[in-house]
Scaffold this motif. Structure first.
Motif, PDB file in Angstrom:
ATOM      1  N   ASP A 250       0.824  -1.209   0.000  1.00  0.00           N
ATOM      2  CA  ASP A 250       0.000   0.000   0.000  1.00  0.00           C
ATOM      3  C   ASP A 250       0.862   1.264   0.000  1.00  0.00           C
ATOM      4  OD1 ASP A 250      -2.202  -1.641   0.035  1.00  0.00           O
ATOM      5  OD2 ASP A 250      -2.637  -1.363   2.163  1.00  0.00           O
ATOM      6  N   ALA A 251       1.965   1.233   0.731  1.00  0.00           N
ATOM      7  CA  ALA A 251       2.866   2.386   0.753  1.00  0.00           C
ATOM      8  C   ALA A 251       3.473   2.633  -0.629  1.00  0.00           C
ATOM      9  CB  ALA A 251       3.973   2.168   1.780  1.00  0.00           C
ATOM     10  N   THR A 252       3.780   1.562  -1.333  1.00  0.00           N
ATOM     11  CA  THR A 252       4.323   1.686  -2.687  1.00  0.00           C
ATOM     12  C   THR A 252       3.297   2.300  -3.629  1.00  0.00           C
ATOM     13  OG1 THR A 252       5.733  -0.266  -2.343  1.00  0.00           O
ATOM     14  CG2 THR A 252       5.348   0.422  -4.618  1.00  0.00           C
ATOM     15  N   ALA A 253       2.034   1.864  -3.512  1.00  0.00           N
ATOM     16  CA  ALA A 253       0.968   2.405  -4.358  1.00  0.00           C
ATOM     17  C   ALA A 253       0.767   3.897  -4.091  1.00  0.00           C
ATOM     18  CB  ALA A 253      -0.330   1.641  -4.108  1.00  0.00           C
ATOM     19  N   LYS A 254       0.782   4.283  -2.822  1.00  0.00           N
ATOM     20  CA  LYS A 254       0.607   5.696  -2.474  1.00  0.00           C
ATOM     21  C   LYS A 254       1.762   6.540  -3.001  1.00  0.00           C
ATOM     22  CE  LYS A 254      -0.056   4.755   1.944  1.00  0.00           C
ATOM     23  NZ  LYS A 254      -0.319   4.965   3.395  1.00  0.00           N
ATOM     24  N   ALA A 255       2.968   6.026  -2.898  1.00  0.00           N
ATOM     25  CA  ALA A 255       4.140   6.764  -3.382  1.00  0.00           C
ATOM     26  C   ALA A 255       4.096   6.931  -4.904  1.00  0.00           C
ATOM     27  CB  ALA A 255       5.424   6.043  -2.972  1.00  0.00           C
ATOM     28  N   LEU A 256       3.672   5.891  -5.607  1.00  0.00           N
ATOM     29  CA  LEU A 256       3.568   5.965  -7.065  1.00  0.00           C
ATOM     30  C   LEU A 256       2.569   7.032  -7.490  1.00  0.00           C
ATOM     31  CD1 LEU A 256       3.603   2.194  -8.117  1.00  0.00           C
ATOM     32  CD2 LEU A 256       5.263   3.931  -8.794  1.00  0.00           C
ATOM     33  N   TYR A 257       1.412   7.058  -6.830  1.00  0.00           N
ATOM     34  CA  TYR A 257       0.383   8.030  -7.202  1.00  0.00           C
ATOM     35  C   TYR A 257       0.845   9.452  -6.881  1.00  0.00           C
ATOM     36  CZ  TYR A 257      -4.238   9.911  -8.132  1.00  0.00           C
ATOM     37  OH  TYR A 257      -5.293  10.614  -8.673  1.00  0.00           O
ATOM     38  N   SER A 258       1.516   9.628  -5.758  1.00  0.00           N
ATOM     39  CA  SER A 258       2.011  10.944  -5.374  1.00  0.00           C
ATOM     40  C   SER A 258       3.029  11.462  -6.386  1.00  0.00           C
ATOM     41  CB  SER A 258       2.643  10.879  -3.980  1.00  0.00           C
ATOM     42  OG  SER A 258       3.159  12.127  -3.586  1.00  0.00           O
ATOM     43  N   ARG A 259       3.951  10.594  -6.815  1.00  0.00           N
ATOM     44  CA  ARG A 259       4.954  11.001  -7.809  1.00  0.00           C
ATOM     45  C   ARG A 259       4.285  11.334  -9.147  1.00  0.00           C
ATOM     46  NH1 ARG A 259      10.278   9.454  -6.634  1.00  0.00           N
ATOM     47  NH2 ARG A 259      10.575   9.649  -4.368  1.00  0.00           N
ATOM     48  N   LEU A 260       3.253  10.560  -9.491  1.00  0.00           N
ATOM     49  CA  LEU A 260       2.532  10.804 -10.736  1.00  0.00           C
ATOM     50  C   LEU A 260       1.831  12.159 -10.694  1.00  0.00           C
ATOM     51  CD1 LEU A 260       1.842   9.265 -13.410  1.00  0.00           C
ATOM     52  CD2 LEU A 260      -0.293   8.586 -12.306  1.00  0.00           C
ATOM     53  N   PHE A 261       1.240  12.485  -9.558  1.00  0.00           N
ATOM     54  CA  PHE A 261       0.562  13.765  -9.385  1.00  0.00           C
ATOM     55  C   PHE A 261       1.556  14.925  -9.485  1.00  0.00           C
ATOM     56  CE2 PHE A 261      -1.710  17.008  -6.807  1.00  0.00           C
ATOM     57  CZ  PHE A 261      -2.915  17.022  -7.504  1.00  0.00           C
ATOM     58  N   ASP A 262       2.702  14.779  -8.855  1.00  0.00           N
ATOM     59  CA  ASP A 262       3.743  15.816  -8.924  1.00  0.00           C
ATOM     60  C   ASP A 262       4.233  16.011 -10.358  1.00  0.00           C
ATOM     61  OD1 ASP A 262       3.586  16.212  -6.201  1.00  0.00           O
ATOM     62  OD2 ASP A 262       5.290  14.931  -5.732  1.00  0.00           O
ATOM     63  N   TRP A 263       4.336  14.914 -11.098  1.00  0.00           N
ATOM     64  CA  TRP A 263       4.771  14.983 -12.498  1.00  0.00           C
ATOM     65  C   TRP A 263       3.762  15.760 -13.343  1.00  0.00           C
ATOM     66  CZ3 TRP A 263       2.802  11.875 -16.801  1.00  0.00           C
ATOM     67  CH2 TRP A 263       3.560  11.997 -17.972  1.00  0.00           C
ATOM     68  N   LEU A 264       2.471  15.557 -13.086  1.00  0.00           N
ATOM     69  CA  LEU A 264       1.432  16.294 -13.791  1.00  0.00           C
ATOM     70  C   LEU A 264       1.537  17.795 -13.502  1.00  0.00           C
ATOM     71  CD1 LEU A 264      -1.779  14.093 -13.385  1.00  0.00           C
ATOM     72  CD2 LEU A 264      -0.724  14.786 -15.537  1.00  0.00           C
ATOM     73  N   VAL A 265       1.718  18.127 -12.220  1.00  0.00           N
ATOM     74  CA  VAL A 265       1.822  19.529 -11.828  1.00  0.00           C
ATOM     75  C   VAL A 265       3.036  20.170 -12.483  1.00  0.00           C
ATOM     76  CG1 VAL A 265       2.171  21.091  -9.877  1.00  0.00           C
ATOM     77  CG2 VAL A 265       0.584  19.180  -9.668  1.00  0.00           C
ATOM     78  N   GLN A 266       4.125  19.435 -12.590  1.00  0.00           N
ATOM     79  CA  GLN A 266       5.321  19.957 -13.257  1.00  0.00           C
ATOM     80  C   GLN A 266       5.022  20.311 -14.714  1.00  0.00           C
ATOM     81  OE1 GLN A 266       8.597  17.190 -13.332  1.00  0.00           O
ATOM     82  NE2 GLN A 266      10.031  18.677 -14.191  1.00  0.00           N
ATOM     83  N   GLY A 267       4.267  19.435 -15.389  1.00  0.00           N
ATOM     84  CA  GLY A 267       3.883  19.724 -16.771  1.00  0.00           C
ATOM     85  C   GLY A 267       2.974  20.926 -16.872  1.00  0.00           C
ATOM     86  N   ILE A 268       2.056  21.073 -15.915  1.00  0.00           N
ATOM     87  CA  ILE A 268       1.155  22.226 -15.890  1.00  0.00           C
ATOM     88  C   ILE A 268       1.932  23.521 -15.694  1.00  0.00           C
ATOM     89  CG2 ILE A 268      -0.639  23.340 -14.491  1.00  0.00           C
ATOM     90  CD1 ILE A 268      -1.848  20.533 -14.083  1.00  0.00           C
ATOM     91  N   ASN A 269       2.929  23.497 -14.820  1.00  0.00           N
ATOM     92  CA  ASN A 269       3.721  24.698 -14.572  1.00  0.00           C
ATOM     93  C   ASN A 269       4.545  25.104 -15.795  1.00  0.00           C
ATOM     94  OD1 ASN A 269       2.919  25.411 -11.962  1.00  0.00           O
ATOM     95  ND2 ASN A 269       4.307  23.938 -11.027  1.00  0.00           N
TER      96      ASN A 269
END
Length: 290
Positions: A250-269
């Motif tokens: 579960d910790a791995t799944a949460k970390a993956l989603y968090s990194r994916l979200f940060d990557w999206l925000v980076q593209g938006i910026n």
């Protein structure tokens, strides 16, 4: 304000007002900000008991002004993403919207290619959750079915990804990672009869997730079932129990989603950043937090 009071909608109205009053030199800036909102909401919003479209992250939008008082760029920072929602939700609540948009927006062939069950039979998502989701550009969607709403929003998300600048290959990696997160949640463990150490029940599911993430199955297995520490230059590996392995999964799944979200925000910026160099004379920050 409490959930559903209108904090996010008030933020949108305030930003639109500032952009209209500032005489922005970047004519498309307001459009860009409005376009990326559905993307952030799809990945950061979820159904809760209090609110059908609740923000589950904090967003700080900084508007950048030049010496003439005109807005020429913006920057988004995100805080406190509710990562625990990826792996567990309360009764009558849902996971982040993007997972449901995938199931209802993708074709049966696309779902099959990702190994996803069209009936949404996965541990991390609950099927048949009634939701009413609002479009940023068109207002309430009315009494349409969940499937029709999600299908339309999924198309809007893919259009926004292209607008932001993500390539088709990056889109594929994004949705493959989301599918990998769901499959990761379906990995089950059993205790070794002699040592009580956690063992993966289905190596096929483990290999599927490893392939999607681009890692070796053996490395993924070690990450889920071993605890590695270094003491005085010596590496010590300890086998995890079933409960510990489930927590690691579960910790791995949460970390993956968090990194994916940060990557999206980076593209938006990158989309909202100034088109040419400016000396920042002033900025206004708007905080929208759940």
């Amino acid at each position: 304000g409490e959930s559903g009071a209108g904090k996010t909608e008030s933020t949108k109205l305030l930003v639109r007002h500032i952009l209209s009053m500032s005489g922005s030199k970047v004519k498309s800036l307001a459009e860009k900000i409005n376009q990326v909102n559905p993307l952030l909401e799809a990945f950061g919003n979820a159904k809760t008991i209090m609110n059908e479209n609740s923000s589950r992250f904090g967003k700080y939008l900084e508007l950048l002004f030049d010496e003439y008082g005109a807005v020429y760029g913006a920057n988004v920072s995100v805080y406190l993403l509710e990562k625990c929602r990826v792996v567990q939700q309360l009764e009558r609540e849902g996971n982040f919207h993007i997972f449901y948009h995938m199931f209802h927006g993708m074709s049966s062939q696309e779902l099959a290619a990702l190994g996803l069950d069209p009936k949404i039979n996965h541990r991390y998502v609950k099927p048949s959750l009634r939701r009413r989701i609002e479009r940023v550009s068109e207002g309430p969607v009315g009494e349409q079915s969940d499937e029709a709403i999600s299908k339309a929003l999924f198309k809007e998300i893919k259009d926004t990804l292209a607008f932001v600048g993500f390539t088709p290959e990056e889109d594929e990696h994004l949705f493959t990672t989301l599918a990998a997160i769901l499959h990761l949640g379906d990995i089950n463990f059993a205790a070794h009869p002699d040592t009580d150490a956690a063992q993966v029940k289905s190596t096929a599911k483990l290999e599927m997730v490893a392939k999607m993430l681009g890692v070796e199955a053996e490395d993924l297995l070690d990450a889920l079932t071993l605890s590695v520490s270094v003491a005085r230059g010596e590496t010590i590996a300890r086998e995890l129990s079933v409960r510990e392995a489930e927590d690691s999964r579960d910790a791995t799944a949460k970390a993956l989603y968090s990194r994916l979200f940060d990557w999206l925000v980076q593209g938006i910026n990158q989309l909202l950043s100034p088109e040419r160099f400016h000396t920042v004379e002033c900025s206004i920050g708007v905080l929208d937090i759940f």
